[in-house]
Scaffold this active site. Structure first.
Site, PDB file in Angstrom:
ATOM      1  N   ARG A  28       0.866  -1.183   0.000  1.00  0.00           N
ATOM      2  CA  ARG A  28       0.000   0.000   0.000  1.00  0.00           C
ATOM      3  C   ARG A  28       0.899   1.228   0.000  1.00  0.00           C
ATOM      4  NH1 ARG A  28      -2.191   0.959   5.482  1.00  0.00           N
ATOM      5  NH2 ARG A  28      -0.887   2.817   5.393  1.00  0.00           N
TER       6      ARG A  28
ATOM      7  N   HIS B 136      -3.450   4.735   4.624  1.00  0.00           N
ATOM      8  CA  HIS B 136      -4.573   3.789   4.643  1.00  0.00           C
ATOM      9  C   HIS B 136      -5.807   4.397   3.967  1.00  0.00           C
ATOM     10  CE1 HIS B 136      -7.580   0.970   5.955  1.00  0.00           C
ATOM     11  NE2 HIS B 136      -8.206   1.917   6.610  1.00  0.00           N
TER      12      HIS B 136
ATOM     13  N   TYR C 289       3.691   5.416  11.538  1.00  0.00           N
ATOM     14  CA  TYR C 289       3.991   4.023  11.907  1.00  0.00           C
ATOM     15  C   TYR C 289       4.879   3.267  10.917  1.00  0.00           C
ATOM     16  CZ  TYR C 289      -0.212   3.558   8.954  1.00  0.00           C
ATOM     17  OH  TYR C 289      -1.118   3.662   7.939  1.00  0.00           O
TER      18      TYR C 289
HETATM   19  C1  LIG Z   1     -14.703  -5.338  11.035  1.00  0.00           C
HETATM   20  C2  LIG Z   1     -13.932  -4.076  10.868  1.00  0.00           C
HETATM   21  N1  LIG Z   1     -13.049  -3.706  11.803  1.00  0.00           N
HETATM   22  C3  LIG Z   1     -12.351  -2.561  11.666  1.00  0.00           C
HETATM   23  C4  LIG Z   1     -12.547  -1.763  10.582  1.00  0.00           C
HETATM   24  C5  LIG Z   1     -11.744  -0.474  10.418  1.00  0.00           C
HETATM   25  N2  LIG Z   1     -10.748  -0.746   9.351  1.00  0.00           N
HETATM   26  C6  LIG Z   1     -10.991  -0.396   8.089  1.00  0.00           C
HETATM   27  S1  LIG Z   1      -9.826  -0.966   7.063  1.00  0.00           S
HETATM   28  C7  LIG Z   1      -8.927  -1.638   8.308  1.00  0.00           C
HETATM   29  C8  LIG Z   1      -7.662  -2.363   7.999  1.00  0.00           C
HETATM   30  C9  LIG Z   1      -7.869  -3.386   6.951  1.00  0.00           C
HETATM   31  O1  LIG Z   1      -6.655  -3.985   6.615  1.00  0.00           O
HETATM   32  P1  LIG Z   1      -6.549  -4.997   5.425  1.00  0.00           P
HETATM   33  O2  LIG Z   1      -7.570  -6.061   5.592  1.00  0.00           O
HETATM   34  O3  LIG Z   1      -5.140  -5.429   5.335  1.00  0.00           O
HETATM   35  O4  LIG Z   1      -6.979  -4.152   4.150  1.00  0.00           O
HETATM   36  P2  LIG Z   1      -6.256  -2.829   3.592  1.00  0.00           P
HETATM   37  O5  LIG Z   1      -6.818  -1.662   4.321  1.00  0.00           O
HETATM   38  O6  LIG Z   1      -4.803  -2.985   3.815  1.00  0.00           O
HETATM   39  O7  LIG Z   1      -6.633  -2.785   2.159  1.00  0.00           O
HETATM   40  C10 LIG Z   1      -9.557  -1.431   9.516  1.00  0.00           C
HETATM   41  C11 LIG Z   1      -9.037  -1.876  10.819  1.00  0.00           C
HETATM   42  C12 LIG Z   1     -13.492  -2.193   9.621  1.00  0.00           C
HETATM   43  N3  LIG Z   1     -13.759  -1.472   8.520  1.00  0.00           N
HETATM   44  N4  LIG Z   1     -14.149  -3.344   9.772  1.00  0.00           N
END
Ligand SMILES: Cc1ncc(C[n+]2csc(CCOP(=O)(O)OP(=O)(O)O)c2C)c(N)n1
Ligand SMILES: [Mg+2]
Lengths: 351, 320
Positions: free
Chosen positions: A257, A261, A270
């Protein structure tokens, strides 16, 4: 009695196109020059879409937005392998997938500006509305696969999620059921090394994410997620396998990425600049361009042309998105149930 | 007409709908060969095969999540959750997806699933086998909540729930499963969702209940000119029938086995206060379970609204 090994597994990793743009011809999937150019143009279009989204967000014209920067090969390569009849269940970062499948970019801007109507998918695009709660879309792909199998439809179901998503119960429950019922699902994890601020090694103690599939009785592979040919080939093979009735596959796209985020995040809190800089060398566009140049498929003029074309499409999309009349407040009620409840009808009288 | 109990009536509804509509399929734990732990789906796997009656892994969130995906694809899945105490892992799928797919896709996709689950106390069961947390689901727009009180209305309501284009939580009282037999037609019939039933007419006090509490209420109204409403659908509930009755009697007693605080009785009382306050002669009273974690069987009789407690509440409102 002596102890013996009763099960073991090996995790394959697929790399076709390296950072210098040199492809391993023995592994190259069959793609015409036109296909390759189309892939490249979709990457450029997605990146143009993405950059514009970030700009619009800064100007207050979009809400929070998750950039796909750096993940274009994973998204476009996999979506490019889908046929029109295959079904896709995305997470929330897959704007490159939407664009590749022909979703109108103006509707994506409309959605990210806070208008649900942007997710009203037209009947001829087989992608589901994006999924905000992490990982919860995985069982939907499984259910759709059960339904497709029951109906006798020879299609594949593709679902996307992140490295963070692999820690969720829904990942486990979905994978498990797909294995038990031998379903035509292709699980695509974009392992972009981060889940907001949580690095990949804090997400799971597994050496790879791909290996998790073996516990559910099917195959997992890791591919270079910044190499569009690897992603395309793995997805294509997995879809063919699914359609043959040979069950699910898990593809871990090893990518990065490049952006924060979302627009609400500051990744410098971080992760180090060195880490980000190292991944810049692996840019998925860069290596595809080098490859195409060697093949005589890329020139400065071509680059200028497709950039102009992409800008035009995106300008048009922004204009269209912003010219849509705001929804009438009554529309808020319209899609709760098929019919309004008596109480909703009373509440609507307030408008 | 055959006299059948609620188990048989629900089985009949499933069988008829599966015969009528090939898109109706069943999934859940032990629903196939075993016919479900309460034998609701008995015989269906033999008749319709493993493709339509799916024994799934032990995976509540997966079951409902998969049902959502099946519904998106055009099937009409009926998922069984073995007990209401095990429905909690599915709340994510129900609230985050089933309830809002129609809205999120602006009508392009819908989620016509039914989640059936046994609920309520009265069969001396283990912990988490006697839950009655229907109000949780009533709070989420996009979901319907249906609670039958007899074999006859169980069949008609389940068929309507399966045909309904939106997600329905269908709560089956374990206590009622084999308690009463009733004439249930083998002919096709449906009962509309969102309509309550006046079980008996009366002039002095309105009693509102659903599921197994309806029968306790009926045992408690002897000698009182009481109007008894069986709500049958909790969400969306039949406001018209409730207000009409309250405006007539001016007194209300609501009975449910769930805890009092934020139970569905709270919604009913508030709604009645808003719509019919000036017709009331007495405070609205609720006779409910207590605000405790659902106890094990030794406490069950203290916990559940008893005939005595309901009678006392009726006497109380009749003082005005
Ligand atoms: C169930 C849930 N918990 C927390 C969140 C908040 N949140 C949004 S994206 C994210 C991280 C997701 O990481 P990843 O699965 O690696 O996907 P990326 O963002 O890297 O594409 C979090 C904690 C959420 N949307 N859904
Ligand atoms: Mg990630």
């Amino acid at each position: 009695m002596p102890e013996k090994t009763i099960e073991s597994f090996t995790v394959q990793r697929l790399d076709i196109l390296d950072e210098k743009g040199i492809a391993d011809e023995s592994l190259m999937p069959s793609l015409s020059d036109e296909d390759i150019k189309r892939m490249y143009e979709l990457i450029v279009l997605s990146r143009t879409f993405d950059q514009r989204a970030l700009n619009l967000q800064r100007e207050g014209r979009l809400g929070a937005y998750p950039s796909l920067l750096g993940q274009e090969a994973s998204q476009i390569g996999s979506a490019f392998a889908c046929e029109k009849s295959d079904w896709v269940f995305p997470s929330f970062r897959e704007m490159g997938v939407y664009i590749t499948l022909g979703y109108p970019p103006h509707m994506l801007y409309q959605y990210w500006a806070g208008d649900e109507r942007g997710l009203k998918i037209s009947d001829n695009v087989t992608i589901f509305p994006l999924c905000v709660p992490v990982g919860t879309q995985i069982p939907h792909a499984v259910g759709a696969a059960i339904a497709a199998k029951y109906r006798g439809d020879k299609i594949g179901i593709v679902t996307y999620f992140g490295d963070g998503g692999t820690s969720k119960g829904d990942f486990h429950e979905g994978f498990n059921m797909a294995g038990v019922f031998r379903l035509p699902v292709v699980f695509i994890c974009q392992n972009n090394q981060w889940a907001i601020s949580v690095p990949r090694e804090k997400q799971t103690a597994s050496k790879t994410l791909a290996q998790k599939a073996f516990a559910y009785g099917f195959e997992g592979v890791q591919v270079d997620g910044n190499d569009i040919f690897s992603v395309y080939k793995a997805t294509k093979d997995a879809l063919e396998k699914a359609k043959r009735g040979d069950g699910p596959t898990f593809i871990e796209c090893f990518t990065y990425r490049m952006s924060d985020h979302t627009t609400s995040d500051d990744a410098t809190k971080y992760r180090s600049k060195e880490e980000v800089d190292a991944w810049k060398q692996k840019d998925p566009i860069l290596r595809l361009r080098l490859f195409m140049e060697k093949k005589g498929l890329w020139t400065e003029q071509y680059q200028k042309d497709i950039e102009e074309q992409s800008t035009l499409i995106i300008d048009e999309a922004v204009k269209e998105a912003e010219s849509i009349k705001p929804p009438h407040p009554e529309e808020m009620f319209a899609y709760t149930y098929e019919k309004l409840t008596p109480r909703q009808i009373k509440q609507m009288k307030g408008f | 007409m055959p006299k059948v109990n609620m188990v048989q009536a629900i089985n009949l509804a499933l069988k008829e709908e599966m015969q009528r509509d090939k898109s109706v399929v069943i999934l859940g734990e032990d629903v196939g060969k075993d016919g479900g732990v309460f034998r609701i789906t008995e015989g269906l796997i033999e008749q319709f095969g493993t493709e339509r009656v799916m024994d799934t892994p032990l995976s509540e969130s997966g079951i409902v999540g998969a049902a959502v995906g099946m519904a998106i694809y055009g099937l009409k899945p009926v998922a069984e959750i073995q007990f209401m105490g095990f429905i909690y892992p599915t709340i994510d799928q129900l609230f985050s997806h089933a309830a809002r797919i129609r809205s999120r896709s602006r009508g392009r996709f819908t989620c016509p699933i039914v989640v059936r689950t046994p609920y309520g106390a009265g069969i001396k069961a283990l912990e988490l086998h006697s839950e009655s947390t229907e109000a949780l689901f009533c709070h989420m727009p996009g979901i319907k909540v249906v609670v039958p009180s007899s074999p006859y209305n169980a069949k008609g309501l389940l068929i309507s729930s399966i045909r309904d284009p939106d997600p329905v939580i269908f709560l089956e009282s374990t206590r009622l499963y084999r308690l009463i037999k009733e004439d249930v037609s083998e002919e096709e019939y449906t009962l509309p969702l969102g309509s309550a039933r006046i079980v008996q007419e009366g002039k002095d006090v309105t009693l509102i209940a659903w599921g197994s509490m309806l029968h306790r209420v009926l045992q408690s109204v002897e000698g009182v000119d009481a109007e008894v409403i069986d709500l049958m659908t909790l969400s969306p509930f039949d406001e018209e029938t409730v207000y009409k009755s309250v405006k007539k009697t001016g007194r209300v007693v609501i009975v449910h086995e769930a805890p009092k605080t934020c139970g569905f009785g709270a919604e009913l009382s508030a709604s009645i206060a808003e719509e019919a306050m000036l017709y009331l002669k007495a405070p609205i009273l609720r006779v409910t379970g207590y605000d405790v974690v659902m106890p094990l069987p030794k406490f069950e009789d203290y916990y559940m609204p008893s005939v005595e407690r309901i009678r006392k509440a009726i006497e109380e409102v009749m003082k005005y």
